[in-house]
Design a protein around this motif. Structure first.
Motif, PDB file in Angstrom:
ATOM      1  N   GLN A   1       0.879  -1.167   0.000  1.00  0.00           N
ATOM      2  CA  GLN A   1       0.000   0.000   0.000  1.00  0.00           C
ATOM      3  C   GLN A   1       0.913   1.212   0.000  1.00  0.00           C
ATOM      4  O   GLN A   1       2.036   1.145   0.506  1.00  0.00           O
ATOM      5  CB  GLN A   1      -0.842   0.031   1.271  1.00  0.00           C
ATOM      6  N   GLU A   2       0.428   2.308  -0.551  1.00  0.00           N
ATOM      7  CA  GLU A   2       1.223   3.537  -0.584  1.00  0.00           C
ATOM      8  C   GLU A   2       0.584   4.545   0.372  1.00  0.00           C
ATOM      9  O   GLU A   2      -0.588   4.872   0.234  1.00  0.00           O
ATOM     10  CB  GLU A   2       1.252   4.083  -2.019  1.00  0.00           C
ATOM     11  N   ALA A   3       1.343   4.984   1.355  1.00  0.00           N
ATOM     12  CA  ALA A   3       0.799   5.881   2.375  1.00  0.00           C
ATOM     13  C   ALA A   3       1.015   7.342   1.996  1.00  0.00           C
ATOM     14  O   ALA A   3       1.928   7.669   1.250  1.00  0.00           O
ATOM     15  CB  ALA A   3       1.465   5.595   3.711  1.00  0.00           C
TER      16      ALA A   3
ATOM     17  N   ILE B   1      -3.950  -2.139   8.554  1.00  0.00           N
ATOM     18  CA  ILE B   1      -3.776  -3.413   7.834  1.00  0.00           C
ATOM     19  C   ILE B   1      -3.589  -4.564   8.815  1.00  0.00           C
ATOM     20  O   ILE B   1      -4.233  -5.605   8.714  1.00  0.00           O
ATOM     21  CB  ILE B   1      -2.567  -3.327   6.876  1.00  0.00           C
ATOM     22  N   VAL B   2      -2.732  -4.365   9.813  1.00  0.00           N
ATOM     23  CA  VAL B   2      -2.414  -5.493  10.697  1.00  0.00           C
ATOM     24  C   VAL B   2      -3.559  -5.782  11.667  1.00  0.00           C
ATOM     25  O   VAL B   2      -3.774  -6.931  12.060  1.00  0.00           O
ATOM     26  CB  VAL B   2      -1.062  -5.272  11.421  1.00  0.00           C
ATOM     27  N   ARG B   3      -4.325  -4.759  12.022  1.00  0.00           N
ATOM     28  CA  ARG B   3      -5.453  -5.028  12.921  1.00  0.00           C
ATOM     29  C   ARG B   3      -6.562  -5.801  12.211  1.00  0.00           C
ATOM     30  O   ARG B   3      -7.249  -6.605  12.816  1.00  0.00           O
ATOM     31  CB  ARG B   3      -5.985  -3.722  13.500  1.00  0.00           C
ATOM     32  N   LEU B   4      -6.703  -5.536  10.911  1.00  0.00           N
ATOM     33  CA  LEU B   4      -7.714  -6.274  10.152  1.00  0.00           C
ATOM     34  C   LEU B   4      -7.208  -7.641   9.692  1.00  0.00           C
ATOM     35  O   LEU B   4      -7.990  -8.552   9.457  1.00  0.00           O
ATOM     36  CB  LEU B   4      -8.160  -5.458   8.932  1.00  0.00           C
ATOM     37  N   ASN B   5      -5.884  -7.743   9.559  1.00  0.00           N
ATOM     38  CA  ASN B   5      -5.283  -8.998   9.060  1.00  0.00           C
ATOM     39  C   ASN B   5      -4.155  -9.412  10.002  1.00  0.00           C
ATOM     40  O   ASN B   5      -2.971  -9.316   9.653  1.00  0.00           O
ATOM     41  CB  ASN B   5      -4.694  -8.799   7.662  1.00  0.00           C
ATOM     42  N   PRO B   6      -4.498  -9.831  11.209  1.00  0.00           N
ATOM     43  CA  PRO B   6      -3.433 -10.040  12.213  1.00  0.00           C
ATOM     44  C   PRO B   6      -2.427 -11.121  11.836  1.00  0.00           C
ATOM     45  O   PRO B   6      -1.348 -11.160  12.422  1.00  0.00           O
ATOM     46  CB  PRO B   6      -4.210 -10.428  13.474  1.00  0.00           C
ATOM     47  N   ASP B   7      -2.730 -11.950  10.852  1.00  0.00           N
ATOM     48  CA  ASP B   7      -1.769 -12.990  10.502  1.00  0.00           C
ATOM     49  C   ASP B   7      -0.878 -12.640   9.316  1.00  0.00           C
ATOM     50  O   ASP B   7      -0.058 -13.442   8.878  1.00  0.00           O
ATOM     51  CB  ASP B   7      -2.486 -14.319  10.260  1.00  0.00           C
ATOM     52  N   LYS B   8      -1.018 -11.414   8.829  1.00  0.00           N
ATOM     53  CA  LYS B   8      -0.114 -10.960   7.774  1.00  0.00           C
ATOM     54  C   LYS B   8       1.183 -10.457   8.395  1.00  0.00           C
ATOM     55  O   LYS B   8       1.210 -10.033   9.564  1.00  0.00           O
ATOM     56  CB  LYS B   8      -0.751  -9.812   6.982  1.00  0.00           C
ATOM     57  N   PHE B   9       2.245 -10.483   7.608  1.00  0.00           N
ATOM     58  CA  PHE B   9       3.495  -9.839   8.038  1.00  0.00           C
ATOM     59  C   PHE B   9       3.485  -8.429   7.455  1.00  0.00           C
ATOM     60  O   PHE B   9       3.623  -8.246   6.244  1.00  0.00           O
ATOM     61  CB  PHE B   9       4.714 -10.641   7.559  1.00  0.00           C
ATOM     62  N   VAL B  10       3.279  -7.436   8.312  1.00  0.00           N
ATOM     63  CA  VAL B  10       3.126  -6.061   7.836  1.00  0.00           C
ATOM     64  C   VAL B  10       4.374  -5.258   8.208  1.00  0.00           C
ATOM     65  O   VAL B  10       4.835  -5.308   9.348  1.00  0.00           O
ATOM     66  CB  VAL B  10       1.870  -5.396   8.443  1.00  0.00           C
ATOM     67  N   PHE B  11       4.909  -4.545   7.224  1.00  0.00           N
ATOM     68  CA  PHE B  11       6.081  -3.708   7.505  1.00  0.00           C
ATOM     69  C   PHE B  11       5.931  -2.351   6.831  1.00  0.00           C
ATOM     70  O   PHE B  11       5.241  -2.214   5.828  1.00  0.00           O
ATOM     71  CB  PHE B  11       7.375  -4.406   7.047  1.00  0.00           C
ATOM     72  N   THR B  12       6.571  -1.346   7.428  1.00  0.00           N
ATOM     73  CA  THR B  12       6.671  -0.050   6.759  1.00  0.00           C
ATOM     74  C   THR B  12       8.126   0.142   6.354  1.00  0.00           C
ATOM     75  O   THR B  12       9.035  -0.400   6.975  1.00  0.00           O
ATOM     76  CB  THR B  12       6.253   1.142   7.646  1.00  0.00           C
ATOM     77  N   TYR B  13       8.305   0.900   5.304  1.00  0.00           N
ATOM     78  CA  TYR B  13       9.650   1.198   4.808  1.00  0.00           C
ATOM     79  C   TYR B  13       9.699   2.712   4.638  1.00  0.00           C
ATOM     80  O   TYR B  13       9.013   3.263   3.789  1.00  0.00           O
ATOM     81  CB  TYR B  13       9.863   0.473   3.473  1.00  0.00           C
TER      82      TYR B  13
END
Ligand code: SF4
Ligand code: SF4
Lengths: 74, 263
Positions: free
Chosen positions: B75-77, B89-101
């Motif tokens: 996603q582009e913030a 994203i992570v609260r809705l999809n707690p099993d995803k690996f979410v990172f920011t760069y």
């Protein structure tokens, strides 16, 4: 005694000639070519291929992931 | 004598480009640290088998096109808002690996509020923070992280701390917050540093997979074109000038200390 011999392939068109691989090579194998690629960069090449030990240092520091490293025991 | 063509065989391959990196040529300047970090991140996503699970949030700044280079969901913030978007994203999809760069202009300036609160809430994300002490994309202006007396296009006589304040140590700040589990400062200018940084990133990713709260990895980086140096000179300048103010090493590791309760 087993000897290690390496060789690298630089993707000439992807290379930006930054020189970081030349700096990182412990055996002074690499140099920037006098020739340029189509984007105007002096790409890296094995100037001294016999010295390569296949340590992958050049590949590890390359920001553009354009170095592939091979190594054999002979 | 062995010929080179006898060495160049698939069975002798020891290092090559990760399949998680796309074939798009990166737009970064020659020798830019972003490329190295993209590459080791892609290698880890491949090695850890999490390509399907990974969701990145790209920043505004030089790394705005990160989604073109690493083959995962992105996603582009809006500028500085990556941690807020990652929270959703992570609260809705707690099993995803979410990172920011994020870069320093994005994370430490306009996004300072978002990052502090995301870390304080202990959102289960990995934050990769590229700090080159400058706004690279817009022409090398002073950033909050610019060193004292450092010359930039908006501080031609060097950063004056009386007028502009002091360089902001974001990593030290977030290490104080109970929501963060792993906080470290790394670099990527030599083969050894890149390998060490990769181990730190791996630990950060593992922490997110283990739901340990926020992992925060700063990479002290170069902007050789913004600093007006060659890539090799910029690495040396970084070692001589950035490292004394931004010393490398782990600041917090909750596996060693007592675990932080999430939220
Ligand atoms: S593999 Fe090692 S020895 Fe061979 S060119 Fe690369 S850095 Fe030099
Ligand atoms: S590090 Fe990579 S991009 Fe830079 S000169 Fe070497 S091969 Fe080319």
């Amino acid at each position: 005694m087993a000897k290690i011999k390496g060789a690298v392939v630089v993707d000439n068109e992807v290379c930006k000639g930054c020189g970081l691989c030349v700096e990182a090579c412990p055996e002074e194998v690499l140099a920037l070519n006098r020739e340029m690629n189509s984007r105007g960069y002096h790409y890296s090449y094995m100037e001294n291929p016999d010295a390569c030990i296949g340590c992958s240092n050049c590949g590890v520091v390359c920001p553009d992931a354009c170095i592939t490293v091979y190594r054999v025991k002979i | 004598m062995m010929e080179i063509k006898d060495i160049l065989k698939p069975e002798n391959l020891v290092y090559g480009k990760s399949k998680v990196l796309t074939d798009t040529i990166m737009h970064y300047c020659p020798g830019c640290t972003h490329g190295v970090i993209h590459k080791i991140l892609a290698e880890l996503i491949e090695e850890m088998g999490i390509q399907e699970k990974a969701v990145g949030v790209a920043p505004v700044g030089c790394a705005v096109f990160a989604y073109n280079y690493i083959d995962v969901d992105w996603q582009e913030a809006a500028h500085g808002r990556a941690p807020a978007l990652a929270t959703g994203i992570v609260r809705l999809n707690p099993d995803k690996f979410v990172f920011t760069y994020q870069g320093d202009g994005d994370l430490a300036s306009i996004g300072a509020g978002e990052i502090i609160h995301a870390c304080n809430r202990g959102e289960n994300i990995l934050v990769i923070f590229i700090n080159n002490g400058i706004y690279g994309m817009t022409g090398g202006q002073m950033a909050p992280t610019t060193l004292e007396n450092m010359v930039t296009s908006t501080t031609p006589f060097g950063r004056d701390v009386e007028m502009n304040g002091y360089p902001l140590k974001m990593t030290d700040l977030v290490a104080q917050l109970p929501g963060t589990s792993y906080v470290t400062r790394q670099s990527a200018q030599t083969p050894a540093a890149v390998r060490k940084c990769k181990r730190a990133l791996k630990k950060g990713i593992q922490n997110v997979l283990d739901k340990k709260g926020t992992s925060f990895i700063e990479v002290v980086s170069t902007c050789n074109s913004g600093w007006k140096m060659t890539p090799v000179q910029a690495n040396k300048w970084m070692e001589d000038h950035m490292f004394p103010y931004y010393p490398l090493g782990d600041m917090k590791d909750c596996e060693k200390e007592k675990p932080v309760e999430k939220n």
